[in-house]
Design a protein around this motif. Structure first.
Motif, mmCIF file in Angstrom:
data_model
loop_
_atom_site.group_PDB
_atom_site.id
_atom_site.type_symbol
_atom_site.label_atom_id
_atom_site.label_comp_id
_atom_site.label_asym_id
_atom_site.label_seq_id
_atom_site.Cartn_x
_atom_site.Cartn_y
_atom_site.Cartn_z
ATOM 1 N N ALA A 220 6.132 -20.187 -8.045
ATOM 2 C CA ALA A 220 6.293 -20.698 -6.729
ATOM 3 C C ALA A 220 6.916 -19.792 -5.838
ATOM 4 O O ALA A 220 6.682 -19.551 -4.754
ATOM 5 N N CYS A 221 8.293 -19.640 -6.369
ATOM 6 C CA CYS A 221 9.128 -18.814 -5.505
ATOM 7 C C CYS A 221 8.630 -17.531 -5.202
ATOM 8 O O CYS A 221 8.759 -16.647 -4.179
ATOM 9 N N LYS A 222 7.910 -16.886 -6.249
ATOM 10 C CA LYS A 222 7.423 -15.472 -6.196
ATOM 11 C C LYS A 222 6.260 -15.535 -5.034
ATOM 12 O O LYS A 222 6.228 -14.569 -4.105
ATOM 13 N N ILE A 223 5.450 -16.583 -4.992
ATOM 14 C CA ILE A 223 4.107 -16.640 -4.182
ATOM 15 C C ILE A 223 4.839 -16.921 -2.837
ATOM 16 O O ILE A 223 4.508 -16.209 -1.737
ATOM 17 N N ARG A 224 5.831 -17.726 -2.659
ATOM 18 C CA ARG A 224 6.483 -17.726 -1.258
ATOM 19 C C ARG A 224 7.037 -16.408 -0.768
ATOM 20 O O ARG A 224 6.940 -16.254 0.739
ATOM 21 N N ALA A 225 7.832 -15.800 -1.625
ATOM 22 C CA ALA A 225 8.208 -14.569 -1.305
ATOM 23 C C ALA A 225 7.393 -13.396 -0.740
ATOM 24 O O ALA A 225 7.582 -12.906 0.091
ATOM 25 N N TYR A 226 6.166 -13.600 -1.351
ATOM 26 C CA TYR A 226 4.889 -12.672 -1.123
ATOM 27 C C TYR A 226 4.545 -13.246 0.330
ATOM 28 O O TYR A 226 4.319 -12.342 1.083
ATOM 29 N N ALA A 247 -1.951 -20.007 0.414
ATOM 30 C CA ALA A 247 -1.138 -19.603 -0.720
ATOM 31 C C ALA A 247 -0.020 -20.315 -0.743
ATOM 32 O O ALA A 247 0.679 -20.573 -1.912
ATOM 33 N N LYS A 248 0.611 -20.802 0.529
ATOM 34 C CA LYS A 248 1.690 -21.641 0.553
ATOM 35 C C LYS A 248 1.553 -23.029 -0.222
ATOM 36 O O LYS A 248 2.392 -23.510 -0.724
ATOM 37 N N LYS A 249 0.329 -23.463 0.046
ATOM 38 C CA LYS A 249 0.019 -24.919 -0.561
ATOM 39 C C LYS A 249 -0.241 -24.616 -2.154
ATOM 40 O O LYS A 249 0.305 -25.301 -2.971
ATOM 41 N N ASP A 262 -3.390 -30.766 -5.784
ATOM 42 C CA ASP A 262 -4.103 -29.922 -5.188
ATOM 43 C C ASP A 262 -5.701 -30.563 -5.262
ATOM 44 O O ASP A 262 -6.076 -31.471 -6.157
ATOM 45 N N GLU A 263 -6.530 -30.392 -4.275
ATOM 46 C CA GLU A 263 -7.701 -31.014 -4.111
ATOM 47 C C GLU A 263 -8.793 -30.614 -5.396
ATOM 48 O O GLU A 263 -9.657 -31.601 -5.784
ATOM 49 N N LEU A 264 -8.713 -29.535 -5.989
ATOM 50 C CA LEU A 264 -9.441 -29.305 -6.973
ATOM 51 C C LEU A 264 -8.805 -29.302 -8.361
ATOM 52 O O LEU A 264 -9.305 -29.680 -9.371
ATOM 53 N N PHE A 265 -7.382 -28.821 -8.296
ATOM 54 C CA PHE A 265 -6.677 -28.723 -9.732
ATOM 55 C C PHE A 265 -6.101 -29.918 -9.950
ATOM 56 O O PHE A 265 -5.726 -30.089 -11.096
ATOM 57 N N GLY A 266 -6.021 -30.860 -8.978
ATOM 58 C CA GLY A 266 -5.014 -32.191 -9.318
ATOM 59 C C GLY A 266 -3.562 -31.544 -9.478
ATOM 60 O O GLY A 266 -3.264 -30.838 -8.765
#
Length: 286
Positions: A220-226, A247-249, A262-266
């Motif tokens: 999660a931290c890596k996605i936010r940094a990206y 991506a933030k979601k 998540d709407e698909l992954f739950g």
């Protein structure tokens, strides 16, 4: 006087066992000579001496019962709530074995085969035989026994035997309590080992779950940094504002401190390992 009822009932046990005894006449008879130990009195007392043994036991049984004890079906004693066993044997004399006709015939066949250079197993003919001699020996404790001698019959020492039986009951009690205490300690140690094993395994599971959660938090931290880097970049390529929002979601979905559904992954099962959480294409229609 009639024999004790336990002795009368037990006679059939000895009779049946002796009928099945496969030892030949003249063979040595002791507990060490049987693959399976015979029941009490069977195999080691001649039929001539059994009535005498019964009378001795009868006298002991009646005194034990008078003093508050009892007799078990196998003719052992119950003294002060302890099970006490005795061993009764009849001594045997060693005599030179007289070869039987059958043995002589077997030996002749073997020697004849040997002369003609043909094979024949050598017959096993013992040099000595054993006969019961009427002398009894009663062992009450490992180091305490009573036996017939040239001057004294065992019957004259019944009062001493009775005393030793009560001494033996105390020895049995001490041994039993020692075994029970050792068993209690073994069970307690086993219980502690099992409790430690359960605690250890639980700690392993908790620690593995923690590292799995941390891996998700790290993702999660890596996605936010990206996404933050993309927003600051003048060249976002094909990444649109909508994609960054998506991506933030996903970062919030990975983040165990947010736990976004998540709407698909739950909801993500953060504590599971990477293999269990791995995203895979579905082969089925929704």
């Amino acid at each position: 006087m009639h024999l004790h009822k336990k002795i009368i009932a037990y006679k059939s046990v000895i009779k049946e066992w002796n009928k099945k005894d496969m030892k030949t006449e003249g063979a040595q008879r002791s507990f060490n000579n049987y693959n399976n130990s015979p029941p009490f009195l069977a195999g080691v007392i001649s039929k001539e001496e059994l009535p005498r043994v019964y009378r001795i036991l009868d006298a002991l049984f009646r005194q034990i019962e008078y003093l508050g004890g009892s007799v078990n079906d196998d003719l052992s004693f119950n003294i002060r709530n302890e099970n006490v066993h005795i061993v009764v044997i009849e001594s045997q004399d060693q005599i030179k074995h007289e070869m039987t006709r059958e043995e002589a015939k077997e030996l002749l066949i073997y020697e004849d085969a040997k002369r003609h250079h043909s094979w024949e197993s050598e017959p096993k003919i013992r040099k000595y035989g054993y006969v019961f001699n009427g002398r009894l020996r009663i062992t009450i404790r490992k180091s305490k026994y009573f036996r017939d001698t040239d001057s004294v019959n065992i019957e004259s020492r019944l009062s001493e035997m009775l005393k030793e039986l009560y001494v033996e009951s105390e020895v049995v009690r001490i041994d039993r309590e020692a075994r029970e205490e050792a068993q209690r300690k073994r069970e307690e140690e086993e219980k502690l080992r099992e409790e430690l094993r359960i605690r250890y395994n639980a700690e392993v599971e908790r620690t593995i779950a923690l590292t799995n959660i941390v891996q998700d938090y790290d993702a999660a931290c890596k996605i936010r940094a990206y996404t933050s880097a993309l927003e600051l970049s003048e060249n976002m390529g094909d990444k649109t504002d909508a994609w960054i929002d998506w991506a933030k979601k996903k970062a919030d979905w990975f983040d165990p401190t947010v736990e976004r559904t998540d709407e698909l992954f739950g909801k993500r099962k953060h504590e599971k390992d990477s293999e269990q959480k791995a995203l895979k294409n579905s082969r089925y229609y929704w």
